[in-house]
Design a protein around this motif. Structure first.
Motif, PDB file in Angstrom:
ATOM      1  N   ASN A   6       0.825  -1.204   0.000  1.00  0.00           N
ATOM      2  CA  ASN A   6       0.000   0.000   0.000  1.00  0.00           C
ATOM      3  C   ASN A   6       0.859   1.254   0.000  1.00  0.00           C
ATOM      4  O   ASN A   6       2.046   1.222   0.342  1.00  0.00           O
ATOM      5  CB  ASN A   6      -0.985  -0.014   1.180  1.00  0.00           C
ATOM      6  CG  ASN A   6      -0.330   0.345   2.510  1.00  0.00           C
ATOM      7  OD1 ASN A   6      -0.096   1.518   2.811  1.00  0.00           O
ATOM      8  ND2 ASN A   6      -0.039  -0.677   3.328  1.00  0.00           N
ATOM      9  N   SER A   7       0.242   2.366  -0.382  1.00  0.00           N
ATOM     10  CA  SER A   7       0.962   3.640  -0.389  1.00  0.00           C
ATOM     11  C   SER A   7       0.003   4.776  -0.076  1.00  0.00           C
ATOM     12  O   SER A   7      -1.163   4.750  -0.473  1.00  0.00           O
ATOM     13  CB  SER A   7       1.614   3.878  -1.754  1.00  0.00           C
ATOM     14  OG  SER A   7       2.424   5.042  -1.728  1.00  0.00           O
ATOM     15  N   ASP A   8       0.510   5.779   0.640  1.00  0.00           N
ATOM     16  CA  ASP A   8      -0.259   6.985   0.950  1.00  0.00           C
ATOM     17  C   ASP A   8      -0.175   7.916  -0.258  1.00  0.00           C
ATOM     18  O   ASP A   8       0.932   8.307  -0.666  1.00  0.00           O
ATOM     19  CB  ASP A   8       0.314   7.679   2.181  1.00  0.00           C
ATOM     20  CG  ASP A   8       0.376   6.762   3.392  1.00  0.00           C
ATOM     21  OD1 ASP A   8      -0.340   5.743   3.402  1.00  0.00           O
ATOM     22  OD2 ASP A   8       1.132   7.071   4.331  1.00  0.00           O
ATOM     23  N   MET A   9      -1.312   8.292  -0.817  1.00  0.00           N
ATOM     24  CA  MET A   9      -1.324   9.039  -2.067  1.00  0.00           C
ATOM     25  C   MET A   9      -2.247  10.242  -1.997  1.00  0.00           C
ATOM     26  O   MET A   9      -3.001  10.412  -1.032  1.00  0.00           O
ATOM     27  CB  MET A   9      -1.743   8.113  -3.217  1.00  0.00           C
ATOM     28  CG  MET A   9      -0.845   6.892  -3.368  1.00  0.00           C
ATOM     29  SD  MET A   9      -1.340   5.769  -4.696  1.00  0.00           S
ATOM     30  CE  MET A   9      -0.835   6.747  -6.110  1.00  0.00           C
ATOM     31  N   ASN A  20       5.229  10.295  -5.590  1.00  0.00           N
ATOM     32  CA  ASN A  20       5.469   9.522  -6.804  1.00  0.00           C
ATOM     33  C   ASN A  20       4.230   8.732  -7.195  1.00  0.00           C
ATOM     34  O   ASN A  20       4.317   7.587  -7.629  1.00  0.00           O
ATOM     35  CB  ASN A  20       6.645   8.568  -6.574  1.00  0.00           C
ATOM     36  CG  ASN A  20       7.943   9.284  -6.295  1.00  0.00           C
ATOM     37  OD1 ASN A  20       8.660   9.676  -7.206  1.00  0.00           O
ATOM     38  ND2 ASN A  20       8.263   9.472  -5.014  1.00  0.00           N
ATOM     39  N   ASP A  21       3.055   9.345  -7.043  1.00  0.00           N
ATOM     40  CA  ASP A  21       1.792   8.637  -7.224  1.00  0.00           C
ATOM     41  C   ASP A  21       1.674   7.962  -8.587  1.00  0.00           C
ATOM     42  O   ASP A  21       1.266   6.801  -8.677  1.00  0.00           O
ATOM     43  CB  ASP A  21       0.617   9.595  -7.041  1.00  0.00           C
ATOM     44  CG  ASP A  21       0.453  10.088  -5.611  1.00  0.00           C
ATOM     45  OD1 ASP A  21       1.339   9.820  -4.784  1.00  0.00           O
ATOM     46  OD2 ASP A  21      -0.561  10.744  -5.335  1.00  0.00           O
ATOM     47  N   ASP A  22       2.003   8.689  -9.641  1.00  0.00           N
ATOM     48  CA  ASP A  22       1.794   8.153 -10.986  1.00  0.00           C
ATOM     49  C   ASP A  22       2.530   6.836 -11.193  1.00  0.00           C
ATOM     50  O   ASP A  22       1.976   5.877 -11.744  1.00  0.00           O
ATOM     51  CB  ASP A  22       2.243   9.168 -12.038  1.00  0.00           C
ATOM     52  CG  ASP A  22       1.326  10.378 -12.111  1.00  0.00           C
ATOM     53  OD1 ASP A  22       0.240  10.329 -11.496  1.00  0.00           O
ATOM     54  OD2 ASP A  22       1.691  11.352 -12.776  1.00  0.00           O
ATOM     55  N   ALA A  23       3.789   6.778 -10.782  1.00  0.00           N
ATOM     56  CA  ALA A  23       4.583   5.571 -10.988  1.00  0.00           C
ATOM     57  C   ALA A  23       4.201   4.458 -10.021  1.00  0.00           C
ATOM     58  O   ALA A  23       4.290   3.273 -10.359  1.00  0.00           O
ATOM     59  CB  ALA A  23       6.069   5.899 -10.837  1.00  0.00           C
ATOM     60  N   LEU A  24       3.741   4.820  -8.833  1.00  0.00           N
ATOM     61  CA  LEU A  24       3.439   3.807  -7.821  1.00  0.00           C
ATOM     62  C   LEU A  24       2.158   3.029  -8.118  1.00  0.00           C
ATOM     63  O   LEU A  24       2.014   1.891  -7.667  1.00  0.00           O
ATOM     64  CB  LEU A  24       3.338   4.447  -6.436  1.00  0.00           C
ATOM     65  CG  LEU A  24       4.669   4.847  -5.800  1.00  0.00           C
ATOM     66  CD1 LEU A  24       4.430   5.658  -4.535  1.00  0.00           C
ATOM     67  CD2 LEU A  24       5.517   3.623  -5.481  1.00  0.00           C
ATOM     68  N   ALA A  52      -6.146   5.738  -9.295  1.00  0.00           N
ATOM     69  CA  ALA A  52      -6.032   4.441  -8.619  1.00  0.00           C
ATOM     70  C   ALA A  52      -6.965   3.411  -9.245  1.00  0.00           C
ATOM     71  O   ALA A  52      -6.557   2.284  -9.546  1.00  0.00           O
ATOM     72  CB  ALA A  52      -6.332   4.602  -7.128  1.00  0.00           C
ATOM     73  N   LEU A  53      -8.220   3.802  -9.445  1.00  0.00           N
ATOM     74  CA  LEU A  53      -9.186   2.855  -9.990  1.00  0.00           C
ATOM     75  C   LEU A  53      -8.819   2.435 -11.410  1.00  0.00           C
ATOM     76  O   LEU A  53      -8.975   1.262 -11.785  1.00  0.00           O
ATOM     77  CB  LEU A  53     -10.582   3.470  -9.970  1.00  0.00           C
ATOM     78  CG  LEU A  53     -11.163   3.775  -8.579  1.00  0.00           C
ATOM     79  CD1 LEU A  53     -12.522   4.448  -8.704  1.00  0.00           C
ATOM     80  CD2 LEU A  53     -11.267   2.515  -7.732  1.00  0.00           C
ATOM     81  N   ALA A  54      -8.298   3.365 -12.197  1.00  0.00           N
ATOM     82  CA  ALA A  54      -7.877   3.026 -13.559  1.00  0.00           C
ATOM     83  C   ALA A  54      -6.727   2.035 -13.556  1.00  0.00           C
ATOM     84  O   ALA A  54      -6.577   1.237 -14.494  1.00  0.00           O
ATOM     85  CB  ALA A  54      -7.475   4.295 -14.312  1.00  0.00           C
ATOM     86  N   GLY A  55      -5.932   2.060 -12.498  1.00  0.00           N
ATOM     87  CA  GLY A  55      -4.813   1.140 -12.383  1.00  0.00           C
ATOM     88  C   GLY A  55      -5.156  -0.148 -11.671  1.00  0.00           C
ATOM     89  O   GLY A  55      -4.260  -0.955 -11.384  1.00  0.00           O
ATOM     90  N   GLY A  56      -6.436  -0.350 -11.346  1.00  0.00           N
ATOM     91  CA  GLY A  56      -6.845  -1.568 -10.666  1.00  0.00           C
ATOM     92  C   GLY A  56      -6.464  -1.610  -9.209  1.00  0.00           C
ATOM     93  O   GLY A  56      -6.336  -2.689  -8.608  1.00  0.00           O
ATOM     94  N   VAL A  57      -6.300  -0.446  -8.615  1.00  0.00           N
ATOM     95  CA  VAL A  57      -5.873  -0.325  -7.221  1.00  0.00           C
ATOM     96  C   VAL A  57      -7.076   0.017  -6.344  1.00  0.00           C
ATOM     97  O   VAL A  57      -7.859   0.910  -6.688  1.00  0.00           O
ATOM     98  CB  VAL A  57      -4.793   0.771  -7.096  1.00  0.00           C
ATOM     99  CG1 VAL A  57      -4.465   1.063  -5.639  1.00  0.00           C
ATOM    100  CG2 VAL A  57      -3.531   0.365  -7.856  1.00  0.00           C
ATOM    101  N   ALA A 229       9.436   0.421  -3.701  1.00  0.00           N
ATOM    102  CA  ALA A 229       8.248  -0.383  -3.991  1.00  0.00           C
ATOM    103  C   ALA A 229       8.573  -1.512  -4.959  1.00  0.00           C
ATOM    104  O   ALA A 229       8.078  -2.631  -4.808  1.00  0.00           O
ATOM    105  CB  ALA A 229       7.144   0.501  -4.559  1.00  0.00           C
ATOM    106  N   THR A 230       9.402  -1.229  -5.956  1.00  0.00           N
ATOM    107  CA  THR A 230       9.805  -2.262  -6.909  1.00  0.00           C
ATOM    108  C   THR A 230      10.552  -3.382  -6.196  1.00  0.00           C
ATOM    109  O   THR A 230      10.303  -4.578  -6.435  1.00  0.00           O
ATOM    110  CB  THR A 230      10.687  -1.658  -8.010  1.00  0.00           C
ATOM    111  OG1 THR A 230       9.962  -0.638  -8.699  1.00  0.00           O
ATOM    112  CG2 THR A 230      11.109  -2.722  -9.008  1.00  0.00           C
TER     113      THR A 230
END
Length: 243
Positions: A6-9, A20-24, A52-57, A229-230
């Motif tokens: 998870n990440s705080d965004m 770094n929201d876009d990459a995360l 987030a939703l577009a990325g399946g998160v 994260a990677t």
């Protein structure tokens, strides 16, 4: 054992963006979205939810103390009902944007000093956890702290969280700096590996203490968050714990 990342965004304001929201989005499983009190504004909340939703998160609420200048990292004196009110207010804002996208709230995770205060104060923890119970979602927190005790008492699902980019005190508390700083990737890897395979974390003073991990957090505003994260994603896969 499946462990999420998870990440705080969404911790930005107006034209000022951080993290770094876009990459995360491509690396995490769930996002904790700032709801306006420590960071975040209406447009930022909407954009972060859409991203987030577009990325399946999945999306959870990240309510903080009403302190934009201090980024929610300065403690305040709160009565339990005040804590519940500020959390309910912020969660309600996020839920409005989720409903507009046909999505559901995933969890609640307090931010910064509110998170730390509730970890030590049973009444604050119960007040915040009760809001999660009202929404029928889990609450994220520190294992074996007042977070988990409150969840158990109120029958609210609890997600034990571990941080690879923060240091701990010997009693399992977090050391949160006012300003973000880079964490060496090899340190983050070792912290994740030991927590996942041995159930052990090491305090800044050298003591070891037991830890349980349901989700690992990588802060978006950590300068090298994407690298961390990677690396953590690779550790999760290597131990068969990737969600």
């Amino acid at each position: 054992m499946m462990v999420s990342l998870n990440s705080d965004m969404g911790e930005a304001f107006g034209i000022h963006s951080f993290g770094n929201d876009d990459a995360l989005v491509a690396l995490i499983d769930t996002a904790n979205v700032a709801c306006g009190f420590h960071a975040g504004d209406p447009t930022g909340i909407r954009e972060t939810v859409e991203k987030a939703l577009a990325g399946g998160v999945t999306v959870g609420a990240h309510p903080g103390l009403p302190d934009l200048v201090g980024f929610g990292r300065r403690e305040m004196k709160l009565f339990p009902d005040e804590a519940a009110d500020i959390v309910r207010y912020q969660v309600g804002a996020l839920v409005g944007f989720l409903k507009a996208q046909g999505a559901q709230l995933d969890h609640i995770k307090p931010h910064g000093s509110l998170y730390g205060m509730a970890a030590r104060d049973a009444e604050l923890a119960e007040a915040i956890t009760a809001v999660a119970g009202d929404y029928g979602v889990p609450v994220f927190g520190i294992p074996n702290s007042e977070h988990e005790k409150a969840a158990n008492k109120l029958g609210v699902p609890f997600v034990a969280e571990f941080y690879v980019d923060l240091k701990y005190t010997a009693d399992g508390g977090l050391i949160v700096a006012r300003r973000p700083h880079a964490t060496p990737v090899d340190e983050a890897i070792e912290r994740a590996r030991r927590a996942l395979t041995d159930g052990i974390a090491t305090a800044v003073t050298g003591e070891e203490f037991p830890i349980r991990v349901d989700s690992i957090c990588v802060h978006s505003d950590t300068p090298n968050a994407v690298e961390i994260a990677t690396a953590v994603r690779a550790v999760l896969s290597s131990v068969g714990a990737a969600a």
